[in-house]
Design a protein around this motif. Structure first.
Motif, short mmCIF file in Angstrom:
data_model
loop_
_atom_site.label_atom_id
_atom_site.label_comp_id
_atom_site.label_asym_id
_atom_site.label_seq_id
_atom_site.Cartn_x
_atom_site.Cartn_y
_atom_site.Cartn_z
N LEU A 8 6.06 5.54 3.81
CA LEU A 8 5.79 5.29 5.24
C LEU A 8 6.88 4.40 5.83
N ALA A 9 7.28 3.37 5.09
CA ALA A 9 8.32 2.46 5.59
C ALA A 9 9.65 3.20 5.77
N ARG A 12 9.38 5.42 8.80
CA ARG A 12 9.46 4.59 10.02
C ARG A 12 10.90 4.21 10.36
N THR A 13 11.64 3.81 9.32
CA THR A 13 13.05 3.45 9.55
C THR A 13 13.82 4.64 10.11
N HIS A 15 12.51 7.28 11.73
CA HIS A 15 11.97 7.60 13.06
C HIS A 15 12.59 6.68 14.12
N GLU A 16 12.60 5.38 13.81
CA GLU A 16 13.06 4.42 14.81
C GLU A 16 14.58 4.41 14.97
N TRP A 27 6.98 5.18 17.41
CA TRP A 27 6.26 5.05 16.14
C TRP A 27 4.82 4.58 16.43
N ASP A 29 1.32 2.73 16.64
CA ASP A 29 0.98 1.32 16.38
C ASP A 29 -0.47 1.17 15.92
N LEU A 31 -1.75 2.55 12.84
CA LEU A 31 -1.87 3.09 11.48
C LEU A 31 -2.74 2.21 10.58
N SER A 105 -3.97 7.82 12.09
CA SER A 105 -3.50 7.55 13.45
C SER A 105 -4.16 8.57 14.36
N TYR A 177 10.65 16.63 8.42
CA TYR A 177 9.65 15.70 8.98
C TYR A 177 9.21 16.33 10.29
#
Ligand code: ZN
Length: 194
Positions: A8-9, A12-13, A15-16, A27, A29, A31, A105, A177
């Motif tokens: 997940l981390a 996220r990296t 995605h952002e 992303w 908020d 989750l 989510s 993804y």
């Protein structure tokens, strides 16, 4: 941190860091981690043996997915009648976050999907809007009303609500993804006539 939390981390990296993904949706908020029973499938089990070259941005996600794969619930939405045995043996996806994901989510749904080489993912559609982001390999994308395109690592492709689309993988495995937003994010893709 568990392998799935690390995955997940890493997602996220990614995605952002990618404007195409951030334009599609921030992303989420909301989750929260869920208890999900692992479910293997042949494609998920073979991930560790596959060469899946990525980019500077996608390689960390690929690495994290390899490690988390045995702990994840691998799904294959379709039946053998719909897509054939070879497709089912070489395809699979996980819902990392979303209404039924490893992380709950209600705002956004994020999948990681794997397709073997030389595979046709036939015409299908769904109500939610979708963005595909290529992690490894390449595939030809077709969609009603859009020009065909070859998607390579780092490329993003948008599908609008209920827009039928099709994908053909080339000579390597294809890893993506995919993110769903809007009405219908709890739904499923359905094979369509054309
Ligand atoms: Zn789709």
């Amino acid at each position: 941190m568990s392998p799935i939390a690390r995955l997940l981390a890493a997602v996220r990296t990614l995605h952002e860091s990618q404007p195409a993904l951030m334009r599609f949706a921030p992303w989420p908020d909301d989750l929260t981690e869920q208890q999900v029973t692992p479910l293997p499938c042949p494609a998920g089990q073979s991930l560790g043996q596959r060469a899946l070259p990525g980019s500077r941005w996608t390689a960390p996600v690929i690495r994290a997915l390899r490690r988390a794969a045995p702990d994840m619930e691998w799904r294959r939405t379709y039946t053998e009648q719909e897509v054939g045995a070879r497709f089912l043996d070489t395809y699979g996806y996980v819902e990392l976050f979303g209404p039924r994901g490893h992380f709950l989510s209600r705002k956004l749904r994020g999948y990681l999907g794997y397709w073997g080489p030389d595979l046709t993912y036939d015409w299908h559609a769904h109500e939610a809007e979708e963005l595909y982001f290529t992690l490894s390999g390449s595939a030809v994308f077709s969609a009603h009303g859009s020009p065909n395109a070859v998607m390579k690592v780092g490329d993003a492709r948008l599908h609008s609500s209920n827009q039928p689309h099709l994908m053909i993988t080339l000579d390597r495995p294809y890893l993506a993804y995919a993110v769903w937003r809007g009405d219908g994010i709890e739904g499923l893709p359905m094979m369509s006539a054309s």
